[in-house]
Design a protein around this motif. Structure first.
Motif, PDB file in Angstrom:
ATOM      1  N   TRP A  39      -3.774   7.365 -10.536  1.00  0.00           N
ATOM      2  CA  TRP A  39      -4.252   6.454 -11.564  1.00  0.00           C
ATOM      3  C   TRP A  39      -5.650   5.948 -11.206  1.00  0.00           C
ATOM      4  O   TRP A  39      -6.025   5.904 -10.042  1.00  0.00           O
ATOM      5  CB  TRP A  39      -3.330   5.220 -11.634  1.00  0.00           C
TER       6      TRP A  39
ATOM      7  N   GLN B  44     -11.211   6.304  -8.274  1.00  0.00           N
ATOM      8  CA  GLN B  44     -10.088   5.943  -7.411  1.00  0.00           C
ATOM      9  C   GLN B  44     -10.646   5.333  -6.140  1.00  0.00           C
ATOM     10  O   GLN B  44     -11.016   6.033  -5.215  1.00  0.00           O
ATOM     11  CB  GLN B  44      -9.242   7.176  -7.061  1.00  0.00           C
ATOM     12  N   SER B 132       4.253   1.201  -2.684  1.00  0.00           N
ATOM     13  CA  SER B 132       4.009   2.633  -2.783  1.00  0.00           C
ATOM     14  C   SER B 132       4.469   3.108  -4.154  1.00  0.00           C
ATOM     15  O   SER B 132       5.655   3.057  -4.468  1.00  0.00           O
ATOM     16  CB  SER B 132       4.762   3.372  -1.670  1.00  0.00           C
ATOM     17  N   ILE B 133       3.516   3.510  -4.990  1.00  0.00           N
ATOM     18  CA  ILE B 133       3.838   4.013  -6.325  1.00  0.00           C
ATOM     19  C   ILE B 133       3.906   5.528  -6.227  1.00  0.00           C
ATOM     20  O   ILE B 133       2.941   6.174  -5.824  1.00  0.00           O
ATOM     21  CB  ILE B 133       2.761   3.578  -7.342  1.00  0.00           C
ATOM     22  N   VAL B 134       5.076   6.088  -6.554  1.00  0.00           N
ATOM     23  CA  VAL B 134       5.307   7.514  -6.301  1.00  0.00           C
ATOM     24  C   VAL B 134       5.738   8.233  -7.573  1.00  0.00           C
ATOM     25  O   VAL B 134       6.626   7.763  -8.289  1.00  0.00           O
ATOM     26  CB  VAL B 134       6.417   7.710  -5.237  1.00  0.00           C
ATOM     27  N   LYS B 137       3.596  13.738  -8.996  1.00  0.00           N
ATOM     28  CA  LYS B 137       2.217  14.223  -8.892  1.00  0.00           C
ATOM     29  C   LYS B 137       1.392  13.516  -7.836  1.00  0.00           C
ATOM     30  O   LYS B 137       0.401  14.059  -7.348  1.00  0.00           O
ATOM     31  CB  LYS B 137       1.515  14.067 -10.245  1.00  0.00           C
ATOM     32  N   PHE B 138       1.730  12.281  -7.509  1.00  0.00           N
ATOM     33  CA  PHE B 138       0.906  11.566  -6.530  1.00  0.00           C
ATOM     34  C   PHE B 138       1.671  10.416  -5.918  1.00  0.00           C
ATOM     35  O   PHE B 138       2.768  10.061  -6.347  1.00  0.00           O
ATOM     36  CB  PHE B 138      -0.372  11.029  -7.187  1.00  0.00           C
ATOM     37  N   ASN B 139       1.065   9.823  -4.879  1.00  0.00           N
ATOM     38  CA  ASN B 139       1.522   8.530  -4.410  1.00  0.00           C
ATOM     39  C   ASN B 139       0.309   7.666  -4.123  1.00  0.00           C
ATOM     40  O   ASN B 139      -0.744   8.176  -3.736  1.00  0.00           O
ATOM     41  CB  ASN B 139       2.438   8.656  -3.192  1.00  0.00           C
ATOM     42  N   ALA B 140       0.429   6.358  -4.365  1.00  0.00           N
ATOM     43  CA  ALA B 140      -0.678   5.428  -4.104  1.00  0.00           C
ATOM     44  C   ALA B 140      -0.096   4.221  -3.386  1.00  0.00           C
ATOM     45  O   ALA B 140       0.966   3.724  -3.764  1.00  0.00           O
ATOM     46  CB  ALA B 140      -1.340   5.010  -5.411  1.00  0.00           C
ATOM     47  N   ASN B 141      -0.787   3.779  -2.337  1.00  0.00           N
ATOM     48  CA  ASN B 141      -0.202   2.794  -1.437  1.00  0.00           C
ATOM     49  C   ASN B 141      -1.145   1.632  -1.157  1.00  0.00           C
ATOM     50  O   ASN B 141      -2.314   1.841  -0.846  1.00  0.00           O
ATOM     51  CB  ASN B 141       0.147   3.484  -0.112  1.00  0.00           C
ATOM     52  N   PHE B 142      -0.601   0.412  -1.251  1.00  0.00           N
ATOM     53  CA  PHE B 142      -1.393  -0.787  -0.954  1.00  0.00           C
ATOM     54  C   PHE B 142      -0.540  -1.785  -0.177  1.00  0.00           C
ATOM     55  O   PHE B 142       0.672  -1.858  -0.368  1.00  0.00           O
ATOM     56  CB  PHE B 142      -1.896  -1.431  -2.250  1.00  0.00           C
ATOM     57  N   PRO B 156      -3.005   3.160 -15.712  1.00  0.00           N
ATOM     58  CA  PRO B 156      -2.075   4.299 -15.636  1.00  0.00           C
ATOM     59  C   PRO B 156      -2.584   5.392 -16.556  1.00  0.00           C
ATOM     60  O   PRO B 156      -2.928   5.130 -17.711  1.00  0.00           O
ATOM     61  CB  PRO B 156      -0.756   3.720 -16.159  1.00  0.00           C
ATOM     62  N   THR B 157      -2.655   6.623 -16.042  1.00  0.00           N
ATOM     63  CA  THR B 157      -3.294   7.670 -16.830  1.00  0.00           C
ATOM     64  C   THR B 157      -2.313   8.467 -17.676  1.00  0.00           C
ATOM     65  O   THR B 157      -2.693   9.029 -18.683  1.00  0.00           O
ATOM     66  CB  THR B 157      -4.057   8.633 -15.902  1.00  0.00           C
ATOM     67  N   TYR B 162       7.591   5.945 -12.968  1.00  0.00           N
ATOM     68  CA  TYR B 162       7.049   6.010 -11.610  1.00  0.00           C
ATOM     69  C   TYR B 162       7.926   5.197 -10.680  1.00  0.00           C
ATOM     70  O   TYR B 162       8.314   4.077 -10.999  1.00  0.00           O
ATOM     71  CB  TYR B 162       5.615   5.473 -11.581  1.00  0.00           C
ATOM     72  N   GLY B 163       8.249   5.758  -9.516  1.00  0.00           N
ATOM     73  CA  GLY B 163       9.023   5.019  -8.523  1.00  0.00           C
ATOM     74  C   GLY B 163       8.142   4.019  -7.792  1.00  0.00           C
ATOM     75  O   GLY B 163       6.944   4.245  -7.611  1.00  0.00           O
ATOM     76  N   ILE B 165       8.373   2.113  -4.177  1.00  0.00           N
ATOM     77  CA  ILE B 165       9.154   1.911  -2.948  1.00  0.00           C
ATOM     78  C   ILE B 165       8.326   1.135  -1.930  1.00  0.00           C
ATOM     79  O   ILE B 165       7.109   1.022  -2.064  1.00  0.00           O
ATOM     80  CB  ILE B 165       9.628   3.252  -2.336  1.00  0.00           C
TER      81      ILE B 165
ATOM     82  N   ILE C 380      -5.645   5.429   0.465  1.00  0.00           N
ATOM     83  CA  ILE C 380      -4.785   5.063  -0.664  1.00  0.00           C
ATOM     84  C   ILE C 380      -3.607   6.041  -0.787  1.00  0.00           C
ATOM     85  O   ILE C 380      -2.487   5.625  -1.061  1.00  0.00           O
ATOM     86  CB  ILE C 380      -5.583   5.059  -1.997  1.00  0.00           C
ATOM     87  N   PHE C 468      16.177   6.025  -6.824  1.00  0.00           N
ATOM     88  CA  PHE C 468      14.892   6.704  -6.691  1.00  0.00           C
ATOM     89  C   PHE C 468      15.107   8.015  -5.964  1.00  0.00           C
ATOM     90  O   PHE C 468      15.832   8.081  -4.981  1.00  0.00           O
ATOM     91  CB  PHE C 468      13.885   5.849  -5.918  1.00  0.00           C
TER      92      PHE C 468
END
Lengths: 42, 185, 510
Positions: A39, B44, B132-134, B137-142, B156-157, B162-163, B165, C380, C468
């Protein structure tokens, strides 16, 4: 490479080093590609 | 045996050493400048906006947000399903009893100001969590840090589910922290 | 004084007996910690593998904490202390100025290590290696870490004292040998690192006392989690750079011992070590890239080791070591084509095999991914995923641990005066261990690419109230991690068994 060889003491190592750099570049680029799939975040 | 190492070891570099050091230096500087350059050319990037906020105050913000935009309830988990308007401030937290504060419904292609932090949420303590947004296609972590409000301006594209965790160890219930964000097209 | 020394009949090195004893006890403690950490590794591995899922969640998180401390802290630092004493005495014909101080350091480290393990195993410190506040352990845990760190700091300062004595008493001529120079750089980084450790563990210890042992609940204020992270990582990452520095020193030492190679250009190699000292300590900010509170430029400058200049240092060493081996082997007549020297290299010598696999593994597996994942934006997609675990198993296990295993095959005959118990086990160990960790670390990184988190008991989320599921592909990579891990454990067990057998029942060398 062949014309360089004469002055090289360790040509084999130099080739290994170039392979290393190539792998490095590939891993680096692939990761930026994966990053661009996520995103938009700023 | 007497140990002796030649003192004069500053002889010039060989040819391949010179070439390799030059190539390596250029590459290292390249990887350094890539970071600021990516801020300019791509969408990004790590967000730069954050505030100090008390755990209790953030909990109030989350509760008010959930009540204001609640559209339903997930039966199994008891979590509210919350649909904030596009462009709004979204308050989202990990709780002390190893849950997320809501199930979010967002709209694809719209930007949201997603505020993330940690709250007690009826639990014992506001832990550090990892958001962690999973998806497939991808995961993004903060990082979620108690006492800090980290503002992610996200768009959001693509529609889908989206999971969400937790990926920072936050105690014995860490592996129970699963949730979801629903993105509508 | 003279009777405190003996001369090694094989190498002609003069060995200070009290130093020799200290090297022995520290090396033995290191291998014992490797054994304990290795058993924990096996159990963790068999739990993260969903097909086996051996331990319950409590024991999993306990052993995960113990595994990190026993390996990353105890095994490596005990071995490094042995290495520091070796570099400052045996390699310099020198004595250890105050053996009693060496014993105090050793006892502090043993007591600290025992306290840590006890507290973790009884379940009063299930806080993971990082012990991020407000997770809280029993005060004995933090006390154990502090005692261990004070012991380690004492040993490092003792090493510096020994260097000064050597210089004053002119036990060597010219410059310090490169190995000792590298260890000295490791020592400088160690002092900085351990001071960071004191700055964070002492307040955290005081905070953990609240409400314990009859102390009032408001005895010490809470610690800001962000400040904790910033200072803790001043210990957490630079401590791994001590390992890098010590490991590179071992590469040079093993390259010389096994092939007679000499560094092509000492100026270049020593400058590279200096780059580590100057730039590597800021690397701690790797871990804070997706944290709030820190600004973008702060993150970029610090994570890039100012400008990736410490990465440059690694790239120089990774070139210099194989180059010196190549030149030495070419002088022996292996000059055909580009790679005859590599084919005819002493692969049957476990020290050489360990060194070369360590070198390649550290660079290709650990190094490349470290720089890439530590890039501000790429963090990220990698932060706290299993990719990070894969990365540092590439550096610390495939790199540092394997290099230390390699030098053991020289330490045992020289310092313990015993022959290696089984040559076959010694020959096989680096290939099992290196190959295993290679598969293990890479598979972990692929799984992490799908978002599989690190430090997680159950990635199937069987007990979660919202279901999940990961992409099924991850289970292939996790199985591969399991197989690679088992191979590595076989290699590690061969090493530990062989080393213990050599030390206790190996044939004595006179």
């Amino acid at each position: 490479m062949s014309d360089h060889k004469e002055g090289f003491e360790a040509p084999g190592t130099f080739v290994i080093a170039l392979v290393f750099l190539a792998v490095f570049v590939v891993v680096y680029v692939v990761n930026f590609k994966l990053l661009s799939n996520i995103w938009e975040i700023r | 045996m007497s140990i002796s190492v030649e003192r004069i070891w500053w002889r010039p570099l060989d040819r391949e050493e010179k070439i390799w050091v030059t190539i390596a230096l250029i590459w290292c500087l390249g990887t350094f400048f890539m970071m600021p350059v990516w801020h300019v050319i791509a969408k990004q990037n790590t967000p730069n906006e954050s505030y100090k906020v008390s755990v209790d105050d953030f909990e109030k913000l989350v509760t008010a947000f959930n009540e204001k935009y609640k559209v339903g309830m997930d039966e199994n988990s008891g979590l509210p399903i919350v649909r904030p308007p596009a462009g709004s401030d979204v308050y989202f937290a990990g709780t002390g009893i190893w849950q997320w504060s809501s199930i979010l419904e967002l709209e694809a292609g719209k930007e949201y100001r997603l505020h993330i932090s940690s709250i007690k949420g009826g639990g014992v303590e506001a832990w550090q969590h990892g958001l962690s947004i999973v998806s497939s296609k991808f995961n993004a972590n903060f990082m979620i840090i108690p006492g800090y409000d980290y503002v992610l301006k996200i768009t959001p594209t693509e529609a889908g589910e989206y999971g969400v965790i937790c990926n920072e160890f936050c105690g014995i219930g860490h592996h129970l922290m699963a949730g979801k964000i629903i993105v509508k097209g | 004084m003279a009777e405190q020394f003996r001369t090694c009949p094989t190498t002609g090195l003069k060995i200070h007996k009290p130093a020799e004893t200290l090297i022995r006890v520290n090396a033995v403690a290191a291998v014992v910690c490797l054994l304990v950490g290795g058993l924990a590794a096996l159990l963790i591995l068999l739990t993260r593998w969903p097909a086996v899922h051996l331990l319950n969640e409590e024991w999993f998180y306990r052993l995960l904490t113990a595994h990190a401390l026993d390996m990353l802290i105890a095994w490596i630092i005990f071995f490094e202390v042995a290495g520091l004493y070796f570099g400052a005495t045996v390699l310099l014909n020198n004595r250890l100025p105050a053996p009693k101080v060496g014993w105090v350091a050793f006892i502090l480290m043993i007591v600290g290590g025992a306290l840590i393990n006890y507290t973790v195993l009884v379940g009063e410190a299930t806080v993971a290696f990082t012990s991020y506040v407000p997770l809280k352990a029993s005060p004995t845990y933090y006390l154990g870490v502090i005692l261990f760190a004070v012991g380690a700091l004492t040993a490092v300062l003792h090493f510096f004292a020994a260097l000064i004595v050597a210089k004053k008493e002119k036990t060597y001529e010219g410059s310090l040998p490169m190995v000792t120079f590298g260890l000295m750089c490791a020592g400088v980084i160690a002092v900085l690192t351990l001071l960071h450790g004191a700055a964070i563990y002492i307040p955290t210890f005081l905070w953990s006392l609240n409400g314990q042992w009859g102390i009032p609940n408001d005895f010490f204020p809470g610690i800001d989690p962000m400040i904790y992270r910033l200072v803790w990582w001043g210990l957490g990452h630079p401590s791994q750079q001590i390992n890098v520095c010590a490991m590179v020193s071992m590469w040079y030492l093993i390259a010389t011992l096994t092939t007679g190679a000499k560094p092509l250009n000492e100026k270049l190699c020593r400058t590279a070590f200096l780059l580590y000292v100057l730039f590597i300590n800021v690397a701690s900010e790797h871990h804070l890239l997706v944290d709030p509170a820190l600004s973008i430029w702060h993150k970029i400058v610090n994570t890039s080791y100012v400008m990736h200049l410490a990465v440059l240092a690694s790239m120089i060493h990774a070139f210099a070591v194989p180059a010196m081996v190549e030149v030495a082997l070419r002088k022996k007549g292996f000059t055909k084509g580009l790679f005859e020297w590599l084919k005819k290299a002493p692969w049957g010598n476990p020290a050489f095999a360990s060194m070369f696999i360590s070198l390649m593994g550290f660079g290709f597996v650990g190094g490349i991914t470290g720089v890439t994942f530590g890039t501000e934006q790429i963090s990220i997609i990698r932060h706290n995923t299993w990719s990070i675990t894969g990365h540092f198993h590439g550096t610390v296990v495939l790199g540092t641990t394997l290099a230390f295993m390699g030098i053991t095959y020289y330490i045992v005959p020289l310092i313990f005066r015993r022959q290696i118990f089984s040559e076959t086990m010694a020959k096989l160990s680096p290939y099992f261990f290196g190959g295993g960790v290679f598969i293990f670390a890479n598979a972990m990184m692929f799984a992490g690419g799908y978002g599989v988190p690190r430090r997680h008991w159950d990635i199937t989320f069987a007990g979660a109230s919202i279901p999940f599921q990961f992409d099924p592909t991850v289970f292939f990579f996790i199985a591969l991690t399991g197989l690679g891990g088992l191979l590595a454990i076989v290699g590690g067990a061969l090493y530990v068994l062989n080393t213990v057998a050599s030390v206790f029942i190996g044939k004595k060398i006179q």
